[in-house]
Scaffold this active site. Structure first.
Site, PDB file in Angstrom:
ATOM      1  CB  ALA A 130      -0.911  -0.007   1.222  1.00 57.97           C
ATOM      2  CE1 TYR A 131       6.316   5.037   2.127  1.00 53.59           C
ATOM      3  CE2 TYR A 131       7.515   3.271   1.048  1.00 53.59           C
ATOM      4  CZ  TYR A 131       7.475   4.549   1.544  1.00 53.59           C
ATOM      5  OH  TYR A 131       8.590   5.355   1.462  1.00 53.59           O
TER       6      TYR A 131
END
Length: 222
Positions: A130-131
């Site tokens: 997600a980062y």
């Protein structure tokens, strides 16, 4: 030069603020936690408390107005979940860009992450994936803004080793480590060199001094 740094209490941001203030510039650090004001001021920066996850464009614009440049060095940080990777690493970066455009501040330097253009491989930790996707989305958004003279720096694995002033800096480099000291020096060098506008560069430790490395990466732009 007045430079507004989003994520002003981050380790890279504090190092950059010290470099700027040491050169006689005016760094301004946007921070979420009022307990961090003293640290930011000790680095030589003006501290402004504003939560970028909740702020409006007008609130950020009030801080940015009159600046010569903005730097996005914010991050949700270790221990935060996937949702905050989006609200900080993507949405806050776009919010800063919106504020810069609204106030006519065209210079924007982004701290991104090495390999952000690539889809995370299968099996990657969900939060890290997600980062990485948030960083890619933030970079893509910034690169779409023709009104901004942006530079994107994508460091490798950050360390607290003393900086060496020698780096590998290019569109793509082999993954590796990079001292936070050297990341801050690269950001300062990019801010001072308009020919870096429009460049997305990966950064790890290497053998070339920072300014020649930036010049080589820029090629005919300089």
């Amino acid at each position: 030069m007045r430079v507004v740094i989003a994520g002003g209490h981050g380790q890279i941001a504090l190092r950059l603020a010290k470099l700027l203030s040491g050169d006689g510039d005016q760094p301004v650090g946007i921070i979420r936690n009022p307990d961090h004001v003293a640290d930011v001021e000790a680095a030589g920066a003006e501290a402004v408390v504003l939560d970028l996850e909740k702020a409006s464009v007008d609130e950020v614009a009030a801080i940015v107005r009159g600046a010569d440049a903005v730097v996005f060095a914010a991050g949700a940080g270790p221990g935060s979940g996937a949702a905050r990777k989006d609200t900080v690493d993507r949405r806050a970066a776009a919010l800063l860009a919106d504020a810069a455009e609204a106030t006519g501040v065209d210079r924007y330097v982004m701290v991104s992450a090495i390999g952000a253009d690539k889809e995370p491989p299968a099996g990657t930790d969900a939060v890290y994936a997600a980062y990485s996707r948030a960083k890619k989305a933030a970079d893509d958004d910034l690169r779409s803004r023709s009104a901004l003279a942006w530079t994107i720096i994508r460091p490798g694995r950050l360390t607290d080793e003393p900086g060496t002033g020698r780096v590998a800096l290019d569109v793509e480099v082999e993954r590796g480590n990079i001292p936070r000291d050297d990341v801050a020096e690269v950001l300062l060098a990019a801010l001072r060199r308009p020919f870096t506008a429009g460049l997305t560069l990966e950064l790890v430790e290497g053998t070339v001094p920072i300014v020649p490395a930036l010049t080589d990466a820029a090629g005919d732009r300089r």
